[in-house]
Scaffold this motif. Structure first.
Motif, PDB file in Angstrom:
ATOM      1  N   THR A  29       0.830  -1.189   0.000  1.00  0.00           N
ATOM      2  CA  THR A  29       0.000   0.000   0.000  1.00  0.00           C
ATOM      3  C   THR A  29       0.873   1.251   0.000  1.00  0.00           C
ATOM      4  O   THR A  29       1.853   1.338   0.733  1.00  0.00           O
ATOM      5  N   ASN A  95      -2.937   4.940   8.194  1.00  0.00           N
ATOM      6  CA  ASN A  95      -3.891   3.967   7.656  1.00  0.00           C
ATOM      7  C   ASN A  95      -5.190   4.649   7.222  1.00  0.00           C
ATOM      8  O   ASN A  95      -6.296   4.198   7.531  1.00  0.00           O
ATOM      9  N   GLU A  97      -8.019   5.927   4.624  1.00  0.00           N
ATOM     10  CA  GLU A  97      -8.672   5.561   3.371  1.00  0.00           C
ATOM     11  C   GLU A  97      -9.637   6.676   3.007  1.00  0.00           C
ATOM     12  O   GLU A  97     -10.441   7.122   3.834  1.00  0.00           O
ATOM     13  N   ASP A  99     -12.469   7.972   0.027  1.00  0.00           N
ATOM     14  CA  ASP A  99     -13.305   7.609  -1.121  1.00  0.00           C
ATOM     15  C   ASP A  99     -14.139   8.827  -1.489  1.00  0.00           C
ATOM     16  O   ASP A  99     -14.892   9.359  -0.654  1.00  0.00           O
ATOM     17  N   CYS A 109     -10.112   5.772   9.145  1.00  0.00           N
ATOM     18  CA  CYS A 109      -8.779   5.509   9.680  1.00  0.00           C
ATOM     19  C   CYS A 109      -8.930   4.629  10.918  1.00  0.00           C
ATOM     20  O   CYS A 109     -10.040   4.334  11.360  1.00  0.00           O
ATOM     21  N   THR A 118     -14.916   6.029  11.008  1.00  0.00           N
ATOM     22  CA  THR A 118     -15.464   6.300   9.683  1.00  0.00           C
ATOM     23  C   THR A 118     -16.342   7.540   9.745  1.00  0.00           C
ATOM     24  O   THR A 118     -17.178   7.668  10.652  1.00  0.00           O
TER      25      THR A 118
END
Length: 492
Positions: A29, A95, A97, A99, A109, A118
């Protein structure tokens, strides 16, 4: 070494060709810092991981609100993701993410205790507020370059959200009329036709706002705007044909081209292309479908306006000569007039997008440079308007990236208004006129196939502008670090 034991054989060095046959490395990643290497925030100072879950949640909310504000102000998906990741890295979140879709932003995270966090934001309405977008860009730059203080950062972000706009409402709306008039001047219109084009632009903008307040979708707003622009131009042309106003048949096309320029989705095409090549396929496809609907609305409105006005002309037996659309070309005005018109186009475009006062003149200068480059490339044998638009847009994107970094502003706040001078409004109208008005070239009417070809050429120019600006932005990225260093030395 004891008796009876054999000495160990020396290990042979690995054969040189073994590297050739070695398998690929396992795909890992990409870290957050590495994902920022092509962005203005490539030198983000990563803080140590946050120690409390409450602090991690508050920092994640701050990063999410930054992305939400950028989406609301008209930024593209790559710029939004870069800003969110930069703020999270400065806060010590790992970590992460992200979208992004057309209207939503989802961020996740892991907290220090291993609990996933989230958050989701949905943007249901958006507007072009480039001054606020520049303020957010400067805010993120300061955040990643200095020490992170969440409470101070949250307070500063609230100030940016609540700050009054730079320009009054009448100035922003009047800029649309000036933009349409300047486009008509660039194309070769006279003073009277330019005033008519400005009036058409104001009328189109007023109709779009009124229909928007009534809840009508953008497709119908563009259709009504295209119809009104065509009707106003045909009325001025009819008065010119009987000698009441000095508007020629050629200027009829210039008035329509200036009127529909305020509706053309130039930035949306660039955003869609940028999202698609940057890995945001869903977002890019959604934006491109929106561009298709917007353009289809303009086409429907202009085609309906042409059909209605031609029918009225024949019904009343006005004996008007058909406008000479065949001879029209972009930048038909003298070079000095075209460049001056391009400068005004950049000024008016930046003002209509509510840009900062200090960036308006730079947008006008970039638009003039793009017009000069387009004129020079179009003079080369074998190179048409497609190559001219692509080359000018590439240089425009690179200069916009470099100048934006020097002025501490995102490149799009300079590139978007400067690219208005390259929009193929005349080509779109010319193709529609060819489709509506007939099939015989010598008598002033053209075939349906020719109209479709011209329309496709206009869409190709739109794509060339989008591709060129994105490519220029990538070409200007390597100069970011040097410009930031010089700017810091200058500020000391």
């Amino acid at each position: 070494m004891t008796e009876g034991t054999r000495p160990a054989r020396p290990r042979r060095p690995a054969l040189r060709h073994s590297r050739i046959w070695r398998g690929e490395e396992v795909t890992e990643t990409v870290s957050m810092v590495d994902s920022l290497r092509h962005t203005p925030y490539r030198n983000a100072r990563v803080r140590q991981a946050v120690a409390e879950e409450r602090e991690a949640r508050a920092s994640l909310d701050l990063a999410l609100r930054v992305g939400e504000l950028m989406l609301r102000c008209g930024a593209g998906a790559p710029q939004v993701e870069a800003s969110v990741v930069a703020v999270a890295a400065a806060a010590g979140l790992d970590n992460l993410e992200v979208d992004i879709t057309l209207q939503s932003l989802l961020v996740q995270c892991t907290s220090p205790s291993g609990v996933p966090l989230t958050m989701l934001r949905v943007v249901r309405s958006s507007t072009r507020d480039f001054a606020r977008l520049a303020a957010v860009h400067e805010f993120v730059e300061n955040l990643v370059a200095g020490s992170y203080d969440r409470e101070a950062a949250a307070a500063r972000l609230r100030e940016i959200r609540r700050a009054p706009r730079f320009w009054p409402r009448w100035a922003v709306r009047g800029a649309l009329g000036v933009l349409a008039a300047a486009i008509a001047v660039m194309l070769g219109a006279g003073p009277t036709a330019a005033v008519v084009a400005g009036g058409a632009g104001l009328l189109v903008g007023y109709a779009a706002r009124s229909l928007g307040r009534a809840g009508l979708p953008d497709f119908y707003q563009c259709a009504v705007g295209g119809f009104l622009a065509t009707a106003v131009a045909w009325a001025a042309f009819s008065l010119g044909a009987v000698g009441w106003v000095p508007v020629s048949s050629t200027e009829f096309a210039y008035v329509v081209a200036g009127g529909i320029t305020v509706l053309l989705p130039g930035r949306t095409v660039a955003s869609a292309f940028e999202d698609a090549i940057s890995g945001y396929s869903v977002t890019g496809a959604g934006r491109m479908f929106g561009v298709f609907l917007t353009t289809a609305g303009i086409i429907l409105g202009v085609a309906t306006g042409l059909a209605v006005t031609l029918a009225i002309t024949h019904a009343l037996d006005l004996r008007l000569v058909n406008p000479s659309i065949v001879s029209t070309r972009q930048y038909s005005a003298p070079v000095v007039t075209a460049v001056a018109g391009a400068f005004v186009v950049g000024l008016a475009g930046a003002l209509s997008l509510r840009s900062r006062r200090g960036l308006v003149v730079w947008a006008g200068l970039l638009c003039a440079v793009a017009a000069i480059l387009s004129l020079l490339v179009s003079k080369v044998d074998g190179l048409g308007p497609l190559a001219a638009a692509g080359a000018a847009a590439t240089v425009l994107g690179a200069l916009g990236r470099v100048l934006g970094q020097w002025l501490r502003a995102p490149a799009m706040v300079l590139v978007v208004p400067a690219s208005y001078g390259l929009l193929p409004g005349l080509a779109i109208f010319r193709g529609l006129y060819e489709m509506v008005n007939g099939s015989k070239v010598d008598s002033g009417t053209l075939s349906l196939q020719g109209g479709l070809t011209t329309l496709l050429g206009a869409m190709a120019v739109l794509l060339a502008i989008a591709a060129g600006t994105v490519l220029g932005d990538y070409l200007g990225a390597p100069f970011d670090r040097r410009i930031v260093q010089k700017r810091r030395v200058r500020s000391r």
